[in-house]
Design a protein around this motif. Structure first.
Motif, PDB file in Angstrom:
ATOM      1  N   ILE A  36       1.921   2.925  -3.479  1.00 37.99           N
ATOM      2  CA  ILE A  36       0.925   3.370  -4.474  1.00 37.99           C
ATOM      3  C   ILE A  36       1.388   4.637  -5.194  1.00 37.99           C
ATOM      4  O   ILE A  36       1.410   4.703  -6.429  1.00 37.99           O
ATOM      5  CB  ILE A  36      -0.458   3.630  -3.814  1.00 37.99           C
ATOM      6  CG1 ILE A  36      -1.067   2.323  -3.286  1.00 37.99           C
ATOM      7  CG2 ILE A  36      -1.424   4.277  -4.819  1.00 37.99           C
ATOM      8  CD1 ILE A  36      -2.369   2.500  -2.511  1.00 37.99           C
ATOM      9  N   MET A  37       1.807   5.651  -4.407  1.00 37.21           N
ATOM     10  CA  MET A  37       2.159   6.936  -5.030  1.00 37.21           C
ATOM     11  C   MET A  37       3.422   6.821  -5.885  1.00 37.21           C
ATOM     12  O   MET A  37       3.560   7.515  -6.888  1.00 37.21           O
ATOM     13  CB  MET A  37       2.327   8.038  -3.967  1.00 37.21           C
ATOM     14  CG  MET A  37       1.023   8.503  -3.310  1.00 37.21           C
ATOM     15  SD  MET A  37      -0.417   8.707  -4.394  1.00 37.21           S
ATOM     16  CE  MET A  37      -0.102  10.284  -5.143  1.00 37.21           C
ATOM     17  N   LYS A  51       0.821  -1.210   0.000  1.00 39.22           N
ATOM     18  CA  LYS A  51       0.000   0.000   0.000  1.00 39.22           C
ATOM     19  C   LYS A  51       0.859   1.266   0.000  1.00 39.22           C
ATOM     20  O   LYS A  51       0.521   2.246  -0.659  1.00 39.22           O
ATOM     21  CB  LYS A  51      -0.899  -0.049   1.247  1.00 39.22           C
ATOM     22  CG  LYS A  51      -1.919   1.047   1.342  1.00 39.22           C
ATOM     23  CD  LYS A  51      -2.732   0.871   2.619  1.00 39.22           C
ATOM     24  CE  LYS A  51      -2.931   2.192   3.299  1.00 39.22           C
ATOM     25  NZ  LYS A  51      -3.594   2.036   4.601  1.00 39.22           N
ATOM     26  N   ILE A  97       2.276   5.547  -9.197  1.00 40.57           N
ATOM     27  CA  ILE A  97       1.593   6.604  -9.940  1.00 40.57           C
ATOM     28  C   ILE A  97       2.606   7.607 -10.504  1.00 40.57           C
ATOM     29  O   ILE A  97       2.509   8.041 -11.652  1.00 40.57           O
ATOM     30  CB  ILE A  97       0.569   7.315  -9.018  1.00 40.57           C
ATOM     31  CG1 ILE A  97      -0.581   6.358  -8.673  1.00 40.57           C
ATOM     32  CG2 ILE A  97       0.056   8.593  -9.642  1.00 40.57           C
ATOM     33  CD1 ILE A  97      -1.443   5.948  -9.855  1.00 40.57           C
TER      34      ILE A  97
END
Lengths: 434, 122
Positions: free
Chosen positions: B82-83, B79, B86
């Motif tokens: 995630i960034m 988790k 992206i």
């Protein structure tokens, strides 16, 4: 010259329309046409790029476009005819019960089509700002969550940088995450009700994961800005859902997303003269998902708004099979000169249920089982869902929790129905479970 | 010692689960869940939470005029990455045609996981 006569026309090539056409085809009727107004099949799933679709149907987690493609492939494999970029403008019935469909597209102009059976699968649309009565100017920067979703995922534009979301419907929650990932700052998600309208999974993975606060019992009381949104004012609401003076909070933002409910898109259905439900906004249907107009069936979000596409596919398959059975019956009736009789036992409900689909049952037309779908009006815990026939309880299911945001199901088997051959009434009610 | 508060996603009940963690990040006590599913969810969320990441990136050369293709991590990733995933996708564009399942980026953000297409674009 284009073909104009069909046994079944399906209006809408989204998840409901695709599953309905497949259901009818696999039940033996091959003369089918799907009419879709977009340039590709799949409907709204094409812009739902997040995952979580298909757990029930395919036992795996797919994204929206993948789920849509699976069904589109099944349609194409069967050679079912589809006309894309084609918008249906009206439907009607002639004196013989043949349905007439008028549609337009750029190559054929106006199309006049005829069919024995019709499946309505037009889906739904989002409730707009106009339905909310929020005072203020009409600046740019106010979008429905689905419009923002299309802009980001299909068109590749980011509609704003500082965002407030009104309504905690699933699309709004999904967009809170999506806009955050694309670099926007989502300040808050405000929900009028004391509970969220979205799935728990989305609250956790779209808001909590990114530290976006969910303010329950809050609403937007003012939108600021003349050319572009410059800010919104939130206020707490009381149990009467009216803003409480003195609780106003100002948020500086350039964008307001609305995720405040979905409305079945039924202009065609109303034009056809089908009986409508005031609760769902969709047509009233029987056990075969047939509307009050014989030979016209409905499935998916045009009938009632669903939470999960898997249930749409399942429901639509039944509509397709029912339409195939109707076409067969029409042929048999033409040969024999007699029609199969219809029975119509209304489905009663009480104890907090807002509606049921179907709302009437012909026991003679139930094949193996009948699945009742319904929603409750408020969050309830420790209850029983009880189904009774002629006042006798025949089915009772425990529910630890029921919420307006989660559609409920109750399955009644043909075996139980057959044990009550002369049934007169059927009722579903919710009771306290002690 | 610290406590972590979670909302269970197992069912509509949405139990508020409290996990007491020891100094070595070991789980001491899980309370608030009302079924075993809640416990295993909480265990995973506090020790190794993972997510599938989905996004969309630009395409060029689409015969049908499409501008974007959607994509996802081929499996779940931690988790807290995630960034990073992206960020790795910012400003990139891929050539058409693209089929569902095509690997568009290998080993995204060093996670060892590929990004695969979730849409056909001709």
């Amino acid at each position: 010259m284009n073909k104009t006569d069909y046994d079944l026309i399906v209006i809408g090539g989204g998840p409901a329309g695709l599953a309905a056409a497949i259901g009818a085809y696999d039940a033996g009727e091959k003369n089918i046409l799907i009419l879709e107004r977009d340039t590709r099949l799949g409907g709204i799933l094409n812009q739902c790029i997040h995952n979580g679709f298909g757990l029930h149907t395919f036992q795996e987690e797919l994204t929206g476009p993948e789920y849509a493609q699976r069904f589109a492939d099944l349609v194409l494999e069967r050679g079912i005819e589809c006309r894309l970029d084609t918008m249906v403008v009206s439907v009607g019935t002639d004196a013989e019960g043949i349905k007439e469909v008028a549609a337009v597209n750029e190559t054929d102009g106006l199309l006049r089509l005829r069919t024995r059976a019709l499946i309505l699968a037009m889906g739904c649309r989002e409730r707009s700002r106009g339905a909310l009565n929020i005072p203020g100017f009409r600046p740019a920067g106010i979008f429905s969550a689905g419009t923002a979703q299309r802009l980001v995922n299909i068109e590749g534009y980011l509609p704003g940088r500082r965002v407030v979301i009104l309504g905690s419907g699933d699309i709004g929650l999904i967009m809170a995450r999506r806009m955050t990932l694309e670099g926007a700052k989502v300040l808050v998600c405000a929900e009028l009700m004391p509970y969220s309208g979205g799935l728990k999974r989305n609250i956790v993975q779209c808001l909590d994961d990114f530290g976006i606060p969910l303010r329950l019992s809050h609403t937007v009381v003012r939108i600021e800005g003349k050319e572009r949104v410059e800010g919104v004012v939130l206020a707490k609401v009381g149990s009467d859902r009216k803003p409480i003076p003195g609780t106003e909070e100002h948020y500086e933002c350039d964008t307001l997303l609305l995720s405040v409910g979905l409305l079945p898109e039924n202009e065609l259905t109303v034009g056809l003269g089908a009986e409508m439900s005031r609760v769902t906004g969709g047509p009233v249907v029987n056990e075969s998902l047939e509307t009050s107009v014989p030979g016209v069936f409905a499935a998916g979000n045009v009938l009632h708004v669903h939470d999960l596409v898997d249930y749409v596919s399942e429901e639509a398959k039944l509509a397709g099979e029912s339409a195939a059975a109707y076409v067969r019956e029409c042929r048999e009736a033409e040969q024999a000169g007699t029609e199969k009789s219809r029975d119509r036992i209304p489905v009663g409900f009480s104890g907090g249920i807002r509606y049921t689909v179907p709302s009437s049952v012909d026991p003679g037309r139930v094949r193996h089982w009948i699945k009742f779908r319904f929603r409750v009006g408020e969050v309830m815990t420790n209850r029983r869902v009880v189904l009774s026939i002629d006042g006798e309880s025949v089915l009772s299911r425990k529910r630890r929790v029921m919420a307006p945001g989660e559609m409920e199901e109750l399955v009644l088997t043909k075996k139980v129905l057959d044990a009550h051959p002369d049934m007169k009434s059927l009722e579903i009610r919710i009771e306290e479970d002690n | 010692m610290n406590t972590v508060n979670l909302t269970c996603i197992g069912c509509p009940l949405g139990c508020q689960i409290e996990v007491m963690m020891g100094d070595d990040n070991e789980i001491l006590l899980i309370t608030g869940n009302t079924c075993p599913r809640g416990e295993s969810y909480a265990r995973k969320e506090v020790t190794a939470p993972t997510r599938i990441v989905t996004s969309s990136v630009r395409v060029y050369g689409s015969r049908t005029g499409e501008r974007m293709v959607s994509l996802k991590t081929a499996s779940d990733i931690p988790k807290d990455r995630i960034m990073d995933v992206i960020r790795d996708l910012r400003g990139v564009a891929v050539p058409c045609p693209v089929r569902i399942g095509d690997v568009l980026f290998k080993d995204v953000a060093g996670t060892g996981v590929d990004m695969i297409a979730t849409k056909n674009v001709d």
